[in-house]
Design an enzyme around this catalytic site. Sequence first.
Site: not given
Length: 321
Positions: A244-245, A170, A13
């Site tokens: 996500h990123d 996380e 990601d």
Amino acid sequence: MKHIWLDCDPGHDDAMALILACHHPESRLIGVTTVAGNQSVEKTTRNARAVLAAIGCGQIPVFKGQSSAILKAMPFCAEIHGESGLDGRDGKPLFPLLADEEPDGFWLLNWKETLDKVWKETGEKVDLVAIGSLTNVALLLTLFPEVKSRIRITIMGGAMGIGNTGPVAEFNIENDPEAAHVVFESGVELAMVPLEVTHTALATPEILAAIGDSSPFRRKIQEMLLFFRDTYRDVFGFDDPPLHDPLAVLFVLHPDWFQSRKMRVDIERASELSRGQTVCDVHGRSSRLANCNVALSVDVDRFWKSMLDAVAKADGVIQEK
Ligand code: RIB
Ligand code: CA
């Protein structure tokens, strides 16, 4: 135009975040620092350089950062990103790896000096987007506090509720809670894109079909997302993998595509049950000063449009060669 610096641990990601930061029309990626996390910092650095070269951005400086957290070693995430940190389903690195060549000098000083150069040129704040553990960023703020007035920080990390690599923690924060504490206490303008938001940006079969296989580059991006799908399915039971990123990059470029709220966020560092938790005071119940703008939701369709446009732009650059 936003001047972006990516601190990352590529990672599948992270690679998509590099593509968005390089090829979004409103983004000027000025540099990259790498940190251990998804894999060792040697591997995440090789991956960052390989992805940048593969998308026509090999001129972007990459400085290798910390190999471990401030207080302890990092647990790598090979079960999600593979041995190289950017594996395909054949177990091999997806992008051709370049020869390791380290710039002269100390990476933190190189980083600071590059930021100084951009400020002199533009007179504008740099958006530091941190999509790995916050170890490098904490060291930058500690050694060069004068940087604080010239940057904004946006992180992919944290969760308001359920974690991923911990029950309530996380991965990026859990990897270095002390570093995260330094960043969240720094007073720098700070935003956080947590799992609750990134788990809505799923690389579905429709997205994979939209990427298509009409070029070697598009087939490589498909392969990258298929590997990420398989590991996320095995480890977390997701049908489709969350990207996500790139959402942290998008938050810098289009904050209006998100709902967000300023709130107090503290980092749990002592509890053996919840070390690495981002304790989010969503309803302002504590008297503690709000220190972070936390994303609550994103316009997922607009995210994917931007992401697919950036893939198309990168593909176009490759085809021109
Ligand atoms: O928890 C997700 C985060 O951890 C992402 O940044 C992913 O790349 C890993 O670093
Ligand atoms: Ca990452």
